[in-house]
Design a protein around this motif. Structure first.
Motif, mmCIF file in Angstrom:
data_model
loop_
_atom_site.group_PDB
_atom_site.id
_atom_site.type_symbol
_atom_site.label_atom_id
_atom_site.label_comp_id
_atom_site.label_asym_id
_atom_site.label_seq_id
_atom_site.Cartn_x
_atom_site.Cartn_y
_atom_site.Cartn_z
ATOM 1 N N VAL A 1 32.820 48.513 40.373
ATOM 2 C CA VAL A 1 33.735 47.404 40.611
ATOM 3 C C VAL A 1 33.139 46.484 41.671
ATOM 4 C CG1 VAL A 1 35.048 48.675 42.361
ATOM 5 C CG2 VAL A 1 36.132 46.781 41.150
ATOM 6 N N ARG A 2 33.394 45.208 41.531
ATOM 7 C CA ARG A 2 32.968 44.235 42.544
ATOM 8 C C ARG A 2 34.213 43.683 43.215
ATOM 9 N NH1 ARG A 2 29.273 39.257 40.723
ATOM 10 N NH2 ARG A 2 31.239 38.628 39.762
ATOM 11 N N ARG A 3 34.287 43.843 44.525
ATOM 12 C CA ARG A 3 35.464 43.444 45.290
ATOM 13 C C ARG A 3 35.032 42.514 46.407
ATOM 14 N NH1 ARG A 3 39.828 47.845 47.674
ATOM 15 N NH2 ARG A 3 41.498 46.356 48.179
ATOM 16 N N ASN A 4 35.525 41.278 46.350
ATOM 17 C CA ASN A 4 35.126 40.270 47.327
ATOM 18 C C ASN A 4 33.606 40.141 47.402
ATOM 19 O OD1 ASN A 4 37.734 39.491 48.193
ATOM 20 N ND2 ASN A 4 37.868 41.322 49.469
ATOM 21 N N ASP B 1 36.299 42.287 40.068
ATOM 22 C CA ASP B 1 35.565 42.102 38.827
ATOM 23 C C ASP B 1 35.022 43.452 38.374
ATOM 24 O OD1 ASP B 1 35.676 39.158 38.769
ATOM 25 O OD2 ASP B 1 34.343 39.285 40.496
ATOM 26 N N VAL B 2 34.839 43.587 37.049
ATOM 27 C CA VAL B 2 34.176 44.769 36.495
ATOM 28 C C VAL B 2 33.142 44.307 35.478
ATOM 29 C CG1 VAL B 2 36.087 46.367 36.832
ATOM 30 C CG2 VAL B 2 35.957 45.031 34.718
ATOM 31 N N LYS C 1 33.375 40.291 34.790
ATOM 32 C CA LYS C 1 34.580 39.592 34.367
ATOM 33 C C LYS C 1 35.730 40.021 35.276
ATOM 34 C CE LYS C 1 35.587 38.728 30.147
ATOM 35 N NZ LYS C 1 35.976 38.847 28.730
ATOM 36 N N PRO C 2 36.641 39.106 35.577
ATOM 37 C CA PRO C 2 37.756 39.447 36.469
ATOM 38 C C PRO C 2 38.734 40.418 35.820
ATOM 39 C CG PRO C 2 38.043 37.239 35.559
ATOM 40 C CD PRO C 2 36.666 37.687 35.153
ATOM 41 N N VAL C 3 39.256 41.323 36.627
ATOM 42 C CA VAL C 3 40.306 42.239 36.174
ATOM 43 C C VAL C 3 41.630 41.489 36.184
ATOM 44 C CG1 VAL C 3 41.510 44.399 36.628
ATOM 45 C CG2 VAL C 3 39.061 44.205 37.107
ATOM 46 N N GLY D 1 31.769 48.951 31.768
ATOM 47 C CA GLY D 1 33.159 49.035 32.206
ATOM 48 C C GLY D 1 34.174 49.241 31.098
ATOM 49 N N THR D 2 35.369 49.620 31.496
ATOM 50 C CA THR D 2 36.382 50.021 30.529
ATOM 51 C C THR D 2 36.983 48.853 29.758
ATOM 52 O OG1 THR D 2 38.068 49.898 32.248
ATOM 53 C CG2 THR D 2 37.023 52.029 31.880
ATOM 54 N N VAL D 3 36.610 47.624 30.087
ATOM 55 C CA VAL D 3 37.139 46.489 29.331
ATOM 56 C C VAL D 3 36.128 45.992 28.310
ATOM 57 C CG1 VAL D 3 38.665 45.732 31.169
ATOM 58 C CG2 VAL D 3 36.354 44.832 31.073
#
Length: 392
Positions: free
Chosen positions: A32-35, A74-75, A87-89, A8-10
């Motif tokens: 991306v992880r969403r919910n 999260d990414v 890790k959370p965005v 990921g980009t972070v």
């Protein structure tokens, strides 16, 4: 983002690099992880959606629209021990594209576009360090994700995501007062209800509008189904009414037959010589199966690992992705070539340096050979004592 491609980009932010100006184009794809649900999506529409939310406060900073990200995002991010974790965005931003973007092409063929100031990470002097995109050169190494953990892996998927209720019969909607959405008229609806009551069609199954061969409404994700999806990605094709898998290995063919038997799907088999060598096709019949795989596994006319594979168990992810990646590598590499060979000194040195770093972390004595092109890593191993006892 494909499996085995950059994290990921972070990544740089996770090991201490400031996270400013880490921008990629609107159509760049990210994991991306969403919910709790993992997917692959273009970053632009995702950021647009978040910034448009009425409950989100948007600030303007140096021509950037900036806002706090939603809590459920999260990414994947790289740690300094070369492992990845979710890790959370924290924040998202949007700004006009600069006049100039950088484009990188990896050995796999994957292309990445980013701003000059975008923070990547690379290995320098046997350490993972952040580096601006403008400072990368041909031959530099970027980290890739081989696997990532799923805390709550997806064990099944709702086929409504791929096969709309307006076009398919979902038998769970035929009870308790009827279906809010269905593909037929009043007479067809009544006939389907009668068939369900008589046991002529299965409960919690999805049927094509004019067919009698179904799949479960909630399709299971396990080793068996993961193998079949991977086999289709690597060796298969589909029409409107069947999926054909081509492979001459009998064990491979048996696994395709086992999948078909599990879902009561009929099979036709054919030997063929239409290619450069004799082949063998196992054709699994089923409109719902064919249209599900077409909807899930194709994008812009090309096969792609489906979103649901990223959030499934490790075995499903590996099965689905491995065969497609193996096929891509086979197509790129000349017959008889070796993926790692002694004619690639830069790669050999990189691998030896990585092995040395791992041994160092484990506190094992090691030393790279003095000759720079020797390709030798010497490791200290306890030797037997002269009286027969081993040292610790």
């Amino acid at each position: 983002v494909d499996p085995l491609e950059p994290v990921g980009t972070v990544s740089a932010q996770s090991i201490g690099e400031p996270g400013t100006q880490m921008s990629v184009p609107h159509d760049e794809r990210i994991v991306v992880r969403r919910n709790g649900e993992t997917s692959v999506t273009e970053i632009g529409p995702l950021v647009d959606e978040l910034l448009a939310a009425e409950s989100r406060e948007v600030r303007s900073i140096d021509d950037h629209e900036v806002a706090r990200a939603a809590d459920e995002f999260d990414v994947l991010s790289l740690r300094d021990d070369e492992q990845v974790r979710w890790k959370p965005v924290e924040e998202i931003s949007r700004h006009d594209a600069p006049d100039e973007l950088l484009e990188f092409t990896l050995e796999s063929g994957r292309q990445i576009r980013a701003t000059k100031a975008h923070s990547f990470v690379t290995r320098r002097d046997n350490d993972v360090v952040p580096v601006a995109g403008d400072d990368l050169s041909a031959g530099d190494w970027l980290p890739v994700t081989r696997s990532f953990g799923i805390d709550d892996a997806t064990s099944e998927i709702d086929l409504r995501k791929y096969l709309p209720a307006e076009e398919y019969w979902y038998t769970s909607t035929l009870t308790d007062g009827g279906a809010a959405t269905h593909p037929g008229g009043a007479d067809q609806l009544r006939n389907k209800r009668d068939a369900l009551a008589a046991g002529d069609i299965d409960e919690h199954a999805v049927y094509p509008k004019g067919g009698t061969v179904s799949l479960p409404e909630r399709f299971p994700l396990d080793e068996e189904t993961g193998f079949f999806v991977g086999a289709f990605l690597a060796e298969g094709n589909c029409t409107d009414h069947y999926v054909s898998i081509s492979n001459v290995d009998e064990t491979f063919q048996d696994r395709v037959r086992v999948f078909a038997d599990r879902f009561d799907l009929s099979v036709n088999e054919y030997a063929n010589d239409s290619g450069f060598a004799e082949g063998y096709d196992v054709r699994v019949n089923g409109t719902v199966l064919a249209e599900f795989l077409h909807a899930a596994c194709y994008e812009d006319g090309a096969k792609t690992v489906p979103d649901f594979a990223y959030g499934a168990t490790g075995e499903v992810r590996h099965r689905a992705a491995r065969r497609l990646l193996q096929r891509r590598r086979q197509r790129r590499r000349p017959r008889g070539a070796c993926e790692f060979d002694r004619r690639q000194p830069d790669r050999r040195s990189f691998l030896l340096a990585g092995a040395s770093r791992r041994l160092r972390d484990a506190r094992v004595d090691r030393r790279l050979a003095d000759a720079p092109d020797s390709g030798e890593l010497r490791v200290g191993v306890p030797r037997p004592h002269r009286h027969g006892r081993r040292t610790r």
